[in-house]
Design a protein around this motif. Structure first.
Motif, PDB file in Angstrom:
ATOM      1  N   ARG A   2     -11.696  35.059   2.105  1.00 51.78           N
ATOM      2  CA  ARG A   2     -12.121  33.767   1.387  1.00 51.78           C
ATOM      3  C   ARG A   2     -11.131  33.085   0.769  1.00 51.78           C
ATOM      4  N   TYR A   3     -11.144  31.718   1.060  1.00 49.81           N
ATOM      5  CA  TYR A   3     -10.365  30.822   0.308  1.00 49.81           C
ATOM      6  C   TYR A   3     -10.545  30.240  -1.320  1.00 49.81           C
ATOM      7  N   LYS A   4      -9.638  30.558  -2.070  1.00 44.04           N
ATOM      8  CA  LYS A   4     -10.022  30.009  -3.401  1.00 44.04           C
ATOM      9  C   LYS A   4      -8.913  28.681  -3.406  1.00 44.04           C
ATOM     10  N   ILE A   5      -9.454  27.484  -3.858  1.00 40.70           N
ATOM     11  CA  ILE A   5      -8.729  26.418  -3.814  1.00 40.70           C
ATOM     12  C   ILE A   5      -8.563  26.053  -5.418  1.00 40.70           C
ATOM     13  N   TYR A   6      -7.636  25.944  -5.731  1.00 41.10           N
ATOM     14  CA  TYR A   6      -7.511  25.541  -7.295  1.00 41.10           C
ATOM     15  C   TYR A   6      -6.607  24.107  -7.401  1.00 41.10           C
ATOM     16  N   PRO A   7      -7.258  23.074  -7.489  1.00 40.56           N
ATOM     17  CA  PRO A   7      -6.844  21.811  -7.584  1.00 40.56           C
ATOM     18  C   PRO A   7      -5.888  21.674  -9.132  1.00 40.56           C
ATOM     19  N   MET A   8      -5.088  20.711  -9.094  1.00 43.12           N
ATOM     20  CA  MET A   8      -4.397  20.367 -10.071  1.00 43.12           C
ATOM     21  C   MET A   8      -5.185  19.224 -10.916  1.00 43.12           C
ATOM     22  N   ASP A   9      -5.694  19.348 -11.806  1.00 35.42           N
ATOM     23  CA  ASP A   9      -6.271  18.399 -12.864  1.00 35.42           C
ATOM     24  C   ASP A   9      -7.219  17.580 -12.162  1.00 35.42           C
ATOM     25  N   LYS A  10      -7.885  17.891 -11.041  1.00 41.04           N
ATOM     26  CA  LYS A  10      -8.892  16.904 -10.375  1.00 41.04           C
ATOM     27  C   LYS A  10     -10.093  17.669 -10.170  1.00 41.04           C
ATOM     28  N   ALA A  11     -11.239  17.079 -10.501  1.00 39.95           N
ATOM     29  CA  ALA A  11     -12.519  17.446 -10.488  1.00 39.95           C
ATOM     30  C   ALA A  11     -13.199  17.409  -8.875  1.00 39.95           C
ATOM     31  N   THR A  12     -12.321  16.756  -7.960  1.00 37.49           N
ATOM     32  CA  THR A  12     -12.709  16.498  -6.792  1.00 37.49           C
ATOM     33  C   THR A  12     -12.896  18.110  -5.865  1.00 37.49           C
TER      34      THR A  12
END
Length: 76
Positions: free
Chosen positions: A50-60
């Motif tokens: 499972r990939y967990k994606i943590y974007p920087m300061d974006k709600a996209t």
């Protein structure tokens, strides 16, 4: 990673089965981009397929269609 790098607390979780990693990383760079220093504006963890994606300061978030385009096979 410097102390000023902050990532959103809630990651987007994507099942990694049959995911083409090269296409997936290209998609992440296209959607979230890179900083002026050339660093990615996201962090990715892969655990138990499972990939967990943590974007920087974006709600996209990635759409299901974008994710399916990165699969080695596509659903019909």
């Amino acid at each position: 990673m410097s102390s000023h790098d902050t990532y959103n607390g809630m990651p987007q979780v994507i099942e990694g089965q049959y995911l083409d990693q090269r296409r997936f990383m290209d998609l992440l760079k296209q959607v979230y981009g890179t900083s002026e220093e050339g660093k990615n504006n996201f962090r990715v963890e892969l655990r138990l397929n499972r990939y967990k994606i943590y974007p920087m300061d974006k709600a996209t978030q990635l759409t299901e269609d974008q994710i399916q385009d990165c699969r080695a096979y596509r659903r019909c």
